[in-house]
Design a protein around this motif. Sequence first.
Motif, short mmCIF file in Angstrom:
data_model
loop_
_atom_site.label_atom_id
_atom_site.label_comp_id
_atom_site.label_asym_id
_atom_site.label_seq_id
_atom_site.Cartn_x
_atom_site.Cartn_y
_atom_site.Cartn_z
N HIS A 22 16.83 6.89 -6.06
CA HIS A 22 16.22 8.16 -6.50
C HIS A 22 14.70 8.05 -6.49
CE1 HIS A 22 15.33 6.89 -10.77
NE2 HIS A 22 16.36 6.09 -10.56
N TYR A 23 14.10 9.18 -6.13
CA TYR A 23 12.64 9.22 -6.01
C TYR A 23 12.00 9.88 -7.22
CZ TYR A 23 13.44 14.08 -4.58
OH TYR A 23 13.82 15.40 -4.56
N ASP A 24 12.82 10.38 -8.16
CA ASP A 24 12.23 10.99 -9.37
C ASP A 24 12.03 9.92 -10.44
OD1 ASP A 24 15.05 10.78 -9.77
OD2 ASP A 24 14.95 12.26 -11.39
N PRO A 52 -1.28 3.23 -9.77
CA PRO A 52 -0.70 1.89 -9.76
C PRO A 52 -1.78 0.81 -9.83
CG PRO A 52 -0.13 3.14 -7.75
CD PRO A 52 -0.83 4.07 -8.66
N ASP A 53 -1.53 -0.19 -10.66
CA ASP A 53 -2.49 -1.26 -10.87
C ASP A 53 -1.75 -2.59 -10.82
OD1 ASP A 53 -5.23 -2.02 -11.60
OD2 ASP A 53 -4.30 -2.76 -13.46
N VAL A 54 -2.30 -3.52 -10.01
CA VAL A 54 -1.64 -4.83 -9.89
C VAL A 54 -2.33 -5.83 -10.81
CG1 VAL A 54 -1.04 -6.72 -8.34
CG2 VAL A 54 -0.94 -4.35 -7.51
N ARG A 55 -1.55 -6.43 -11.69
CA ARG A 55 -2.09 -7.46 -12.60
C ARG A 55 -1.09 -8.61 -12.65
NH1 ARG A 55 -2.68 -2.68 -15.71
NH2 ARG A 55 -1.16 -3.25 -17.33
N ASP A 56 -1.57 -9.81 -12.38
CA ASP A 56 -0.72 -11.02 -12.41
C ASP A 56 0.55 -10.87 -11.57
OD1 ASP A 56 -2.52 -12.22 -14.14
OD2 ASP A 56 -1.49 -11.44 -15.93
N GLY A 57 0.40 -10.27 -10.42
CA GLY A 57 1.54 -10.17 -9.52
C GLY A 57 2.52 -9.06 -9.86
N LEU A 58 2.19 -8.26 -10.89
CA LEU A 58 3.07 -7.15 -11.26
C LEU A 58 2.37 -5.84 -10.95
CD1 LEU A 58 4.11 -8.44 -14.82
CD2 LEU A 58 5.34 -8.79 -12.65
N ILE A 59 3.10 -4.89 -10.40
CA ILE A 59 2.51 -3.58 -10.15
C ILE A 59 2.95 -2.64 -11.28
CG2 ILE A 59 4.37 -2.84 -8.54
CD1 ILE A 59 2.04 -1.36 -7.00
N TYR A 60 1.93 -2.08 -11.95
CA TYR A 60 2.18 -1.23 -13.11
C TYR A 60 2.09 0.24 -12.71
CZ TYR A 60 1.85 -5.20 -16.28
OH TYR A 60 2.08 -6.38 -16.94
N ALA A 61 3.14 1.00 -12.94
CA ALA A 61 3.13 2.45 -12.71
C ALA A 61 4.49 2.99 -13.13
CB ALA A 61 2.88 2.79 -11.24
N ARG A 62 4.51 4.27 -13.51
CA ARG A 62 5.80 4.92 -13.79
C ARG A 62 6.60 4.96 -12.49
NH1 ARG A 62 8.12 4.51 -17.17
NH2 ARG A 62 7.76 6.00 -18.84
N GLY A 63 7.82 4.46 -12.53
CA GLY A 63 8.68 4.45 -11.35
C GLY A 63 8.61 3.15 -10.56
N ALA A 64 7.75 2.21 -10.99
CA ALA A 64 7.56 0.98 -10.21
C ALA A 64 8.90 0.27 -9.99
CB ALA A 64 6.57 0.06 -10.93
N THR A 65 9.67 0.13 -11.09
CA THR A 65 10.95 -0.56 -10.97
C THR A 65 12.11 0.44 -10.92
OG1 THR A 65 12.27 -2.42 -11.85
CG2 THR A 65 11.40 -0.85 -13.47
N ASP A 66 11.89 1.61 -11.52
CA ASP A 66 12.96 2.62 -11.69
C ASP A 66 12.54 3.93 -11.07
OD1 ASP A 66 15.05 4.19 -12.57
OD2 ASP A 66 14.40 4.25 -14.65
N ASP A 67 12.77 4.20 -9.82
CA ASP A 67 13.52 3.33 -8.93
C ASP A 67 12.76 3.22 -7.61
OD1 ASP A 67 15.88 2.01 -7.78
OD2 ASP A 67 16.44 3.94 -6.93
N LYS A 68 11.48 3.70 -7.64
CA LYS A 68 10.74 3.76 -6.38
C LYS A 68 10.59 2.41 -5.71
CE LYS A 68 8.14 8.03 -7.26
NZ LYS A 68 6.86 8.62 -7.75
N GLU A 99 0.83 -1.20 0.00
CA GLU A 99 0.00 0.00 0.00
C GLU A 99 0.87 1.26 0.00
OE1 GLU A 99 -3.21 0.16 -0.70
OE2 GLU A 99 -2.90 -2.01 -0.92
N GLU A 100 1.96 1.19 0.77
CA GLU A 100 2.86 2.35 0.83
C GLU A 100 3.55 2.57 -0.53
OE1 GLU A 100 3.81 2.42 5.64
OE2 GLU A 100 5.00 1.11 4.33
N LEU A 101 3.94 1.48 -1.15
CA LEU A 101 4.54 1.61 -2.49
C LEU A 101 3.55 2.28 -3.45
CD1 LEU A 101 6.61 1.12 -4.73
CD2 LEU A 101 5.79 -1.26 -4.90
N LYS A 102 2.28 1.88 -3.35
CA LYS A 102 1.26 2.48 -4.22
C LYS A 102 1.15 3.98 -3.97
CE LYS A 102 -1.78 -1.53 -4.93
NZ LYS A 102 -3.10 -2.11 -4.56
N THR A 103 1.15 4.35 -2.69
CA THR A 103 1.07 5.77 -2.34
C THR A 103 2.24 6.53 -2.98
OG1 THR A 103 0.06 5.19 -0.24
CG2 THR A 103 0.97 7.43 -0.42
N PHE A 104 3.42 5.93 -2.88
CA PHE A 104 4.64 6.54 -3.44
C PHE A 104 4.48 6.70 -4.96
CE2 PHE A 104 9.60 5.86 -3.42
CZ PHE A 104 9.79 7.22 -3.63
#
Lengths: 455, 455
Positions: free
Chosen positions: A85-87, A104-120, A17-22
């Motif tokens: 980095h948070y940008d 952020p949207d979770v589909r098949d165990g993956l969370i989709y959003a800009r910054g999800a992997t890079d680097d948030k 949930e916190e990751l989603k907020t971020f």
Amino acid sequence: MTEVEAFLKDHSDRFVEELKTFLRIPSVSAVSAHQGDVRRAAEWVRDQLTQAGVASDLVETDGHPIVYGEWLKAPGAPTVLVYGHYDVQPPDPLAEWKTPPFEPDVRDGLIYARGATDDKGQMLTHIKSVEAWLKSVKSLPVNVKFVIEGEEEVGSDNLDRFLESRKEQLKCDVAVVSDTSQYAPGIPAITYGLRGIVACEVTLHGPSQDLHSGIFGGSIANPCNILAKLLGQLHDDKGRVQVPGFYDDVTDLLPEERKQFAALPFDEQEFLRSLGAPAPFGEAGYSTLERRWARPTCDINGITGGYQGEGPKTIVPAKASAKITCRLVPAQQNETIIKSLEQFLRDRCPSTVRMEFKTYHGCPATVCDIHSPFMKAAKKAVKVGFGAEPVLIREGGSIPVVGTFKAVLGVDTLLLGWGQNTDNLHSPNEHFSLDAFHRGIHASAALWAELAKGS
Amino acid sequence: MTEVEAFLKDHSDRFVEELKTFLRIPSVSAVSAHQGDVRRAAEWVRDQLTQAGVASDLVETDGHPIVYGEWLKAPGAPTVLVYGHYDVQPPDPLAEWKTPPFEPDVRDGLIYARGATDDKGQMLTHIKSVEAWLKSVKSLPVNVKFVIEGEEEVGSDNLDRFLESRKEQLKCDVAVVSDTSQYAPGIPAITYGLRGIVACEVTLHGPSQDLHSGIFGGSIANPCNILAKLLGQLHDDKGRVQVPGFYDDVTDLLPEERKQFAALPFDEQEFLRSLGAPAPFGEAGYSTLERRWARPTCDINGITGGYQGEGPKTIVPAKASAKITCRLVPAQQNETIIKSLEQFLRDRCPSTVRMEFKTYHGCPATVCDIHSPFMKAAKKAVKVGFGAEPVLIREGGSIPVVGTFKAVLGVDTLLLGWGQNTDNLHSPNEHFSLDAFHRGIHASAALWAELAKGS
């Protein structure tokens, strides 16, 4: 670790949930309209660190603020600097996203959003692991310093000054960065080497304006013709760079490294197919992974001159230019290489055109000791988190901060990537595996323990 | 000629007014919004010919109409085909015009307007000279056929078909075109040779999209690198084209021609200064005029690939391409040259990229017999009009219709340019000397007499 692991288990939903907020904060550092959002993301990171028990503050810069936090209550234990980095990159092209980049949207165990992997998503694993230690066993086995910047996607213009000016405060034994990838799904990796880069632009100026190629052709030097002639000499037919001394300082791969690379699963045909390339290419005597990770290059990234539109246009162009970057490997010297490249071109440039040579910011190649206690600790920690021994890999790209940590703070950097190459970083539908997120937190929590043990 | 000359004198003011009317019609063939204006210009030319006494009509084409007129009442006398065009280049950039492009303005004896020299002003001289003959002595000493097209500035797409389909009707002994320049002010010229041209575009395709030069550089062929290598081999260090057989069919300049060129006033330093070029350039053993007029070239007119914006961008580009034209001289064969060029590039292109080779429309070089009776007649006529013996020059550019007249009608073309190189054709503030306009009419009127005499 038992209490810590229990905490991680109990709070895993909250972490998501916190990751989603971020991820909902559109902290696009390149776009000035997002300045407020970028600051909000910095404040969010500061608050996360603070609630975890790490004293934190925003450090103002000429651009976006840097979040700095430290917990230094483990006297005698190693000190670890965590960088992230948070940008984020701009989300364009928006139309190609299946769900909005900042919802952020979770589909098949993956969370989709800009910054999800890079680097948030990757960076947050270290804050959460520290929180788990500090909230369960009430202390950390190592000292930690967090440097989380907001300008990574726009060149980290203010980071070097920050690191230089706080050199003493930032003293540490090793740095940790999670902003790379695993080797493949199920094959966690530690990246121990990065290529460096030098960048330049060469422009040849001929006549003061484009000339009619009928009226003047043959009596006036053509900058496009000459540029092709100059750049055409950069490589031999086998792609080996012809700039004198280019390979002189190259440290050969150790037999051990070549063996490790050769042992990695790699399908050459699938590689070519995925890139759409007609045939394999590269320096003779090296495998594709060796060419990508540990051999220097000289690539024209852009070339331009004369008419750029449809159909023919009969001109002798006034100028022509090319953007060139060389990827460097240890122990090539940036200054030497760029000077040799310029000299190579100047030596071959006729007096019928005027050459302009412009250099851009670069960074040196880095390689870390794969036998250091830090590396051993990291290997154990990754195995704890991901259930598999990590492979040791290099990376063909450049992460300038790793060189800066070496130069300014004198430390190696552990590049612990939890992502995948296929996470669409910098592209639409960026995503990050929630399994990797949790495993990353677990690995990070284990890392503090392993580093403390001195492995 | 006395009566004719008297008529010219009496009507010179009206001729200028008529030229102004013609210039007020914005017959920009490239811009579809001007379609009605282009047609209006065609009708104006038809009406001018008709009122002069030349039976004329519009011939519809797939594009803009061709004006065709003929007066054939001089049995036994030579038949002359006059070619010109009533369409003009777009006037952009508008802001650089001192007076509006379609509001002709006379300053210091020069008439400023789009089309003033190219080709309305020059072409009109022949209509006015015919009018002078037909209205004063009521007949012409030669037969004349007028072909005035409206697509010269957009590639004359429909002209060839017209010439082919009316081959019989257009039978003639010689063609006359006034769409070139004098050698210099006070030095009238007859252009007896033109370079030809072949045009092509070569594109190298590498990976299916731009790739990260860090992650992939060195393991994938870079189309920009390879294009530079290929094109860099087109010339030796002295600028001589390396395509096999390129010079095989070149007809050497006659000693007489070289002597004529050498006798022309030409200031090499001023030439370089005016072009802003740092140093002289060209094939060894030839003067600048020889290089421009009578030696073949191979020029890259445009090159493009990869990143075109500001600063660096670290990619291996997906493709790279170049537009190339070769200026050809007698008796190089267009087909042979373009095939050799393609083969040259294909032979050197590695399998790591895919080469695409596209050809564009070209035209052969032409040269006219400088000792023919037509040429002698033209020299006399120009002297009558301009008061000075014309010099015999060549031109480095290409006028495709001249080759077509030779190929389809079997005739030489007399290129009688009344303009100056400095008339800003295709540029803002295009102009034409009214003195040259009147002298051109006079020379044209004399030409009909001289051609009839068989000089």
